[in-house]
Design a protein around this motif. Structure first.
Motif, PDB file in Angstrom:
ATOM      1  N   GLY A 268       0.707  -1.098   0.303  1.00 13.90           N
ATOM      2  CA  GLY A 268      -0.485   0.283   0.123  1.00 13.90           C
ATOM      3  C   GLY A 268       0.838   1.065  -0.280  1.00 13.90           C
ATOM      4  N   HIS A 269       1.589   0.986  -0.397  1.00 11.55           N
ATOM      5  CA  HIS A 269       2.850   2.251  -0.374  1.00 11.55           C
ATOM      6  C   HIS A 269       3.222   2.516  -1.671  1.00 11.55           C
ATOM      7  N   VAL A 270       3.133   3.519  -2.125  1.00 12.06           N
ATOM      8  CA  VAL A 270       4.299   4.165  -3.435  1.00 12.06           C
ATOM      9  C   VAL A 270       5.665   4.860  -2.857  1.00 12.06           C
ATOM     10  N   LEU A 271       6.875   4.372  -3.574  1.00 10.36           N
ATOM     11  CA  LEU A 271       8.171   4.343  -3.857  1.00 10.36           C
ATOM     12  C   LEU A 271       8.147   5.512  -4.858  1.00 10.36           C
ATOM     13  N   TYR A 272       8.860   6.444  -4.673  1.00  9.94           N
ATOM     14  CA  TYR A 272       9.619   7.493  -5.606  1.00  9.94           C
ATOM     15  C   TYR A 272      10.473   8.176  -4.746  1.00  9.94           C
ATOM     16  N   THR A 273      11.349   8.764  -6.049  1.00 10.43           N
ATOM     17  CA  THR A 273      12.320  10.115  -6.003  1.00 10.43           C
ATOM     18  C   THR A 273      11.811  11.353  -7.088  1.00 10.43           C
ATOM     19  N   VAL A 274      11.795  12.240  -6.261  1.00  9.18           N
ATOM     20  CA  VAL A 274      11.952  13.830  -6.318  1.00  9.18           C
ATOM     21  C   VAL A 274      13.234  14.087  -6.206  1.00  9.18           C
ATOM     22  N   GLY A 275      14.183  14.597  -6.960  1.00  8.36           N
ATOM     23  CA  GLY A 275      15.615  15.239  -6.534  1.00  8.36           C
ATOM     24  C   GLY A 275      16.227  14.471  -6.538  1.00  8.36           C
ATOM     25  N   ASN A 276      17.112  14.491  -5.223  1.00  7.64           N
ATOM     26  CA  ASN A 276      17.716  13.252  -4.045  1.00  7.64           C
ATOM     27  C   ASN A 276      16.992  12.996  -3.363  1.00  7.64           C
ATOM     28  N   GLN A 277      15.844  13.037  -3.674  1.00  7.73           N
ATOM     29  CA  GLN A 277      15.069  12.384  -2.171  1.00  7.73           C
ATOM     30  C   GLN A 277      14.183  10.783  -2.407  1.00  7.73           C
ATOM     31  N   ILE A 278      14.404  10.046  -1.229  1.00  6.91           N
ATOM     32  CA  ILE A 278      13.614   8.735  -1.805  1.00  6.91           C
ATOM     33  C   ILE A 278      12.220   9.228  -0.721  1.00  6.91           C
ATOM     34  N   LEU A 291      12.261   9.275   3.170  1.00 13.04           N
ATOM     35  CA  LEU A 291      12.882   7.919   3.938  1.00 13.04           C
ATOM     36  C   LEU A 291      14.340   8.441   3.639  1.00 13.04           C
ATOM     37  N   LEU A 292      14.773   8.993   2.483  1.00 12.27           N
ATOM     38  CA  LEU A 292      16.061   8.839   2.280  1.00 12.27           C
ATOM     39  C   LEU A 292      16.630  10.341   1.723  1.00 12.27           C
ATOM     40  N   THR A 293      17.979  10.563   1.794  1.00 12.95           N
ATOM     41  CA  THR A 293      17.817  11.786   1.054  1.00 12.95           C
ATOM     42  C   THR A 293      19.593  11.050   0.328  1.00 12.95           C
ATOM     43  N   GLY A 294      19.926  11.781  -0.627  1.00 16.14           N
ATOM     44  CA  GLY A 294      21.095  11.053  -1.755  1.00 16.14           C
ATOM     45  C   GLY A 294      21.999  11.285  -1.120  1.00 16.14           C
ATOM     46  N   ALA A 295      23.680  10.365  -1.778  1.00 17.65           N
ATOM     47  CA  ALA A 295      24.611  10.525  -1.150  1.00 17.65           C
ATOM     48  C   ALA A 295      25.319  11.413  -2.533  1.00 17.65           C
ATOM     49  N   ALA A 296      26.530  12.783  -1.349  1.00 22.74           N
ATOM     50  CA  ALA A 296      26.879  13.736  -1.850  1.00 22.74           C
ATOM     51  C   ALA A 296      28.126  13.201  -2.811  1.00 22.74           C
ATOM     52  N   ALA A 297      27.194  12.796  -4.157  1.00 22.72           N
ATOM     53  CA  ALA A 297      27.450  12.218  -4.906  1.00 22.72           C
ATOM     54  C   ALA A 297      27.199  12.229  -6.234  1.00 22.72           C
ATOM     55  N   LYS A 298      27.325  11.810  -7.611  1.00 22.46           N
ATOM     56  CA  LYS A 298      27.141  11.946  -9.019  1.00 22.46           C
ATOM     57  C   LYS A 298      26.727  10.341  -9.497  1.00 22.46           C
ATOM     58  N   ARG A 308       8.799  -7.460   2.510  1.00 23.14           N
ATOM     59  CA  ARG A 308       9.458  -8.405   3.397  1.00 23.14           C
ATOM     60  C   ARG A 308      10.576  -7.121   3.911  1.00 23.14           C
ATOM     61  N   GLY A 309      10.590  -6.303   2.982  1.00 24.63           N
ATOM     62  CA  GLY A 309      11.709  -5.526   3.406  1.00 24.63           C
ATOM     63  C   GLY A 309      12.131  -4.680   2.423  1.00 24.63           C
ATOM     64  N   PHE A 310      12.968  -3.382   2.665  1.00 23.14           N
ATOM     65  CA  PHE A 310      13.407  -2.270   2.208  1.00 23.14           C
ATOM     66  C   PHE A 310      15.123  -2.159   2.140  1.00 23.14           C
ATOM     67  N   ALA A 311      15.495  -2.179   0.460  1.00 24.89           N
ATOM     68  CA  ALA A 311      16.927  -1.952  -0.420  1.00 24.89           C
ATOM     69  C   ALA A 311      17.230  -0.944  -1.175  1.00 24.89           C
ATOM     70  N   TRP A 312      18.048   0.026   0.159  1.00 26.43           N
ATOM     71  CA  TRP A 312      18.895   0.656  -0.839  1.00 26.43           C
ATOM     72  C   TRP A 312      20.450   0.637  -1.159  1.00 26.43           C
ATOM     73  N   GLY A 313      20.914   1.306  -2.456  1.00 27.38           N
ATOM     74  CA  GLY A 313      22.218   1.959  -2.730  1.00 27.38           C
ATOM     75  C   GLY A 313      22.363   2.917  -2.829  1.00 27.38           C
ATOM     76  N   ARG A 314      23.677   2.622  -2.170  1.00 22.29           N
ATOM     77  CA  ARG A 314      23.556   4.941  -1.359  1.00 22.29           C
ATOM     78  C   ARG A 314      25.398   5.602  -1.716  1.00 22.29           C
ATOM     79  N   GLY A 315      25.716   5.555  -2.883  1.00 22.92           N
ATOM     80  CA  GLY A 315      27.000   5.778  -2.610  1.00 22.92           C
ATOM     81  C   GLY A 315      27.702   4.660  -2.807  1.00 22.92           C
ATOM     82  N   THR A 316      28.627   4.165  -2.473  1.00 32.69           N
ATOM     83  CA  THR A 316      29.057   2.676  -2.561  1.00 32.69           C
ATOM     84  C   THR A 316      28.745   1.549  -1.589  1.00 32.69           C
ATOM     85  N   THR A 317      27.406   1.720  -0.846  1.00 38.77           N
ATOM     86  CA  THR A 317      27.286   1.486   0.290  1.00 38.77           C
ATOM     87  C   THR A 317      25.772   0.130  -0.608  1.00 38.77           C
ATOM     88  N   ALA A 318      25.908  -1.001   0.070  1.00 43.53           N
ATOM     89  CA  ALA A 318      24.556  -1.572  -0.347  1.00 43.53           C
ATOM     90  C   ALA A 318      23.672  -2.041   1.079  1.00 43.53           C
TER      91      ALA A 318
END
Length: 330
Positions: A268-278, A291-298, A308-318
């Motif tokens: 029941g949740h839409v995940l979306y991006t806008v600018g550097n935000q999740i 939920l998240l803000t983007g890393a200071a990287a290109k 069952r979960g929420f996963a993300w990549g941010r910079g060099t981290t999973a």
């Protein structure tokens, strides 16, 4: 069910989207550091796959992380890239189901080679399933979609839709009347298990045997993103509006802020991006949450959700956190 991409966003919420927060609201329960930037993620039940971009010492590749047994596998031997094309090379799409990962690799000059690749935890050497050389100006001939538990990985090759089972065999192959530009899988209404977006604008819903369950009609170019859930086909249109449909018709409508893109849908949740935000938007509550803000990287922060979960990549981290751990964040 897992993903696939809600309530009118008021002006105050739009302002919040623009301004955002200086720090991410979610913190990972588990994190792995990769050799390069994590730029694609896919999550299916406890299987978390991510694509790592090339670095000075390593080539771009795919990794799989089992969030239940905690196993981790890398596909492709470590080492620098060789024979890179003059107009770019990399990984453009990714899907996962169980112990199997599917991805699209490209490389070339004036003519670009597109490869549909797969690997498993027991066959870690990547295997080429399909190969298409074409002019560099043409878009990828392949599309890979999200999936849900035990269904397999949907992909399209021009006008053919395939649901690839975890065992490496096709659950079905469907040859459509039009070119397919996006696919997604899930336990949908009307016995639908795969949704495929035609370049004509319509979305065709397919059963487990590959036959057509029902069709949702849209003008060409109107649909921006699709998701399939038990409650219906979720569609984002180019004007930012969203709707959820069943064979009986539209059962919910909403909208996202300007320039936002729906990237996933679950529980029941839409995940979306806008600018550097999740951000997420609750279809039942109407709550819009950062939920998240983007890393200071290109390389942008990328995220995906499953029931069952929420996963993300941010910079060099999973990063991963359990669905229940998201809690009041959304």
């Amino acid at each position: 069910m897992k993903r696939r991409r809600v309530v009118l966003v008021a002006a105050s919420l739009v302002a919040l989207v623009v301004s955002g927060s200086a720090a991410a609201l979610l913190t990972p329960g588990r994190t792995r550091v990769a050799d390069g930037p994590v730029h694609l993620v896919a999550l299916n039940y406890v299987a978390f796959a991510y694509a790592v971009g090339r670095s000075q010492d390593d080539c771009d590749h795919v990794e799989l992380w089992d969030m239940a047994g905690h196993g981790h596998w890398r596909f492709g031997r470590p080492g620098p890239c060789t024979n890179l094309g003059s107009t770019g090379a990399g990984i453009s799409a990714l899907g996962v189901s169980g112990k199997r990962v599917l991805w699209v690799r490209y490389n070339g000059g004036n003519e670009r080679d597109w490869q549909l690749m797969t690997a498993t935890t027991t066959q870690k050497t990547p295997k080429q399933l399909r190969f298409v050389p074409q002019d560099v100006e043409l878009p990828s001939p392949f599309a890979i979609g999200d999936s849900a538990e035990g269904i397999g990985i949907p992909y399209a090759d021009h006008n053919e839709v395939v649901l690839l089972g975890e065992n490496g065999s096709a659950v079905f192959k469907h040859v459509d009347q039009s070119r397919i530009v996006a696919v997604t899988a899930g336990a949908g209404p009307g016995n639908a298990i795969v949704a495929a977006l035609r370049d004509t604008g319509d979305v065709v819903l397919l059963k487990r045997n590959g036959t057509v369950a029902w069709t949702a009609s849209y003008p060409a170019g109107a649909v921006k993103a699709i998701a399939l859930a038990p409650t219906g086909l979720v569609v984002q249109l180019g004007d930012g509006s969203l709707e959820r449909r069943t064979p009986a018709g539209v059962n919910w409508t909403g909208s996202l802020p300007a320039k936002a893109t729906m990237t996933d849908y679950a529980s029941g949740h839409v995940l979306y991006t806008v600018g550097n935000q999740i951000r997420s938007l609750g279809t039942g509550t109407g709550r819009d949450a950062l939920l998240l803000t983007g890393a200071a990287a290109k390389v942008p922060t990328v995220a995906t959700i499953d029931r069952r979960g929420f996963a993300w990549g941010r910079g060099t981290t999973a990063n991963f956190t359990c669905a229940g751990c998201v809690g009041d964040a959304w």
